[in-house]
Design a protein around this motif. Structure first.
Motif: not given
Length: 88
Positions: A1-9, A34-49
């Motif tokens: 499992x790889x840990x990713x740091x949250x990106x700034x806005x 809107x995507x960044x707000x909707x998924x709270x910076x969760x890149x995996x969820x944004x990638x899926x969207x």
């Protein structure tokens, strides 16, 4: 499992635009925010969207083509143009 740091806005918005461009998805800055707000910076969820959006665009294009062929086929049949109907 790889840990990713949250990106700034600002970095996240840039990342979203880059990923969208790679997937050939048109996205505005407002939509990226809107995507960044909707998924709270969760890149995996944004990638899926973005992936779902890309698949949706591809589906629309392929079905639009299918509909054009279908209408040409129906016209050929009703107008008794068998060679054209069989070529479609």
């Amino acid at each position: 499992m790889q840990e990713c740091k949250a990106l700034g806005l600002p970095t996240l918005i840039t990342w979203i635009h880059e990923r969208a461009h790679e997937k050939k998805v048109k996205i505005s800055s407002t939509q990226a925010e809107e995507l960044s707000k909707l998924y709270g910076g969760n890149q995996w969820m944004i990638e899926n969207a973005l992936e779902m959006s890309a698949l949706g665009e591809e589906w629309k294009k392929s079905h639009a083509l299918d509909n054009k062929i279908l209408f040409r086929l129906l016209d050929s049949i009703t107008e008794k143009r068998a060679p054209e109907a069989f070529s479609l």
